[in-house]
Design a protein around this motif. Structure first.
Motif, PDB file in Angstrom:
ATOM      1  N   MET A   1       0.845  -1.208   0.000  1.00 56.79           N
ATOM      2  CA  MET A   1       0.000   0.000   0.000  1.00 56.79           C
ATOM      3  C   MET A   1       0.876   1.251   0.000  1.00 56.79           C
ATOM      4  O   MET A   1       0.628   2.225   0.697  1.00 56.79           O
ATOM      5  CB  MET A   1      -0.977  -0.015   1.179  1.00 56.79           C
TER       6      MET A   1
ATOM      7  N   GLU B   1     -13.433  -0.135   6.568  1.00 50.54           N
ATOM      8  CA  GLU B   1     -13.313  -1.050   7.705  1.00 50.54           C
ATOM      9  C   GLU B   1     -12.356  -2.204   7.420  1.00 50.54           C
ATOM     10  O   GLU B   1     -11.907  -2.896   8.341  1.00 50.54           O
ATOM     11  CB  GLU B   1     -14.687  -1.606   8.103  1.00 50.54           C
ATOM     12  N   TYR B   2     -12.031  -2.420   6.140  1.00 51.99           N
ATOM     13  CA  TYR B   2     -11.051  -3.446   5.783  1.00 51.99           C
ATOM     14  C   TYR B   2      -9.636  -2.862   5.755  1.00 51.99           C
ATOM     15  O   TYR B   2      -8.697  -3.476   6.242  1.00 51.99           O
ATOM     16  CB  TYR B   2     -11.388  -4.049   4.419  1.00 51.99           C
ATOM     17  N   ALA B   3      -9.496  -1.705   5.129  1.00 56.28           N
ATOM     18  CA  ALA B   3      -8.196  -1.027   5.050  1.00 56.28           C
ATOM     19  C   ALA B   3      -8.406   0.366   4.490  1.00 56.28           C
ATOM     20  O   ALA B   3      -9.334   0.612   3.718  1.00 56.28           O
ATOM     21  CB  ALA B   3      -7.215  -1.811   4.167  1.00 56.28           C
ATOM     22  N   GLU B   4      -7.526   1.272   4.862  1.00 60.13           N
ATOM     23  CA  GLU B   4      -7.604   2.652   4.368  1.00 60.13           C
ATOM     24  C   GLU B   4      -6.803   2.754   3.073  1.00 60.13           C
ATOM     25  O   GLU B   4      -5.681   3.251   3.038  1.00 60.13           O
ATOM     26  CB  GLU B   4      -7.051   3.614   5.432  1.00 60.13           C
ATOM     27  N   ILE B   5      -7.402   2.271   1.995  1.00 60.44           N
ATOM     28  CA  ILE B   5      -6.718   2.284   0.700  1.00 60.44           C
ATOM     29  C   ILE B   5      -7.215   3.412  -0.184  1.00 60.44           C
ATOM     30  O   ILE B   5      -6.441   4.049  -0.885  1.00 60.44           O
ATOM     31  CB  ILE B   5      -6.891   0.919  -0.014  1.00 60.44           C
TER      32      ILE B   5
ATOM     33  N   ASP C   1     -15.394  -6.650  -0.138  1.00 57.48           N
ATOM     34  CA  ASP C   1     -14.575  -5.635   0.524  1.00 57.48           C
ATOM     35  C   ASP C   1     -14.488  -4.365  -0.322  1.00 57.48           C
ATOM     36  O   ASP C   1     -13.923  -3.357   0.118  1.00 57.48           O
ATOM     37  CB  ASP C   1     -13.174  -6.163   0.853  1.00 57.48           C
TER      38      ASP C   1
END
Length: 256
Positions: free
Chosen positions: A129, A200-204, A240
């Protein structure tokens, strides 16, 4: 010309079959003309889609035993007149997604008012990321974007074209800006960086894209944000990722 389209990364892990059963019923009830899906890896999932979404008799994908090549499937309610798959060359470091044979699926669809080329793609993931120039995964993505740009440029400029899917590259990335500039495509979101990957899964951020050629307008909206009820009765999100739907319009078209 008018068409309503959807792009959605379906998430191959977890309760994929149950979630895809809900998705298939949802798109069957929808008014989408074309649906581009990513991470449809399993033949069992593909058979489920075909069995439930019967109003999409036209389908594009590339077989690759034992998987669906690239996990890319394009469903259409209108005739498919041409399809081809442009593979991305595997580049180090070695990682499991090499097994998918990622690339871009080009599908030419005959709409009532003319033809539309739909590009469905899923680029390599940036496992760090980190989209800085020195990052190894960022370099892989940049090379894939260059290969995709070369493939897009082979499509005659008179052909209306939409490119969409999980680019795995944030909308504000200089690599995506370079791709857009080289192809002459336009970001249908106008640079808006509202996340398409669930926070909520990742700050992408906004890694799913929908890009159109000049002359083609797109009104976009993020969909599938809410939880759904699975056949088991349990509530869950469909993926997701969020989906992107768009209403495409063009003043006139010319067949290539």
């Amino acid at each position: 010309m008018q068409a309503r389209v959807l792009t959605f990364n379906t998430l191959f892990k977890g309760e994929a079959l149950a979630r895809m059963a809900v998705l298939a019923e949802t798109i069957e009830r929808s008014d989408y003309d074309v649906v581009c899906l990513q991470e449809v890896i399993s033949w069992r999932v593909l058979r489920l889609l075909r069995r439930v979404a019967t109003s999409y008799p036209h389908i594009a994908y590339l077989p690759m035993f034992p998987l669906v090549r690239g996990g890319l499937v394009t469903l259409s309610r209108h005739p498919v007149v041409r399809r081809h798959f442009r593979a991305y060359a595997p580049a180090p470091p070695a990682r499991p997604e090499w097994l998918l044979g990622k690339g871009a699926l080009f599908t030419r669809i005959r709409l009532p008012e003319g033809h539309l080329t739909v590009v469905n793609t899923h680029l390599s993931a940036n496992l760090d990321m980190d989209w800085s120039p020195s990052n190894v995964y960022a370099r892989v993505e940049k090379a894939e974007l260059a290969r995709l740009a070369a493939a897009v440029d082979r499509i005659p400029e008179t052909e209306p074209l939409v490119a969409m899917g999980d680019f795995n590259v944030p909308r504000d990335s200089p690599y995506l800006a370079e791709f857009i500039s080289s192809t002459g495509l336009r970001d249908a979101f106008g640079g808006d960086t509202e996340p398409t990957f669930r926070p909520e899964y990742a700050e992408i951020g906004a890694i799913d894209q929908l890009l159109v050629r000049p002359g083609l307008d797109a009104t976009t909206r993020l969909v599938f944000k809410e939880k759904v009820r699975l056949p088991s009765g349990r509530s869950a999100v469909l993926s997701d990722h969020y989906g992107i739907e768009a209403d495409l319009t063009a003043g006139s078209t010319r067949d290539a």
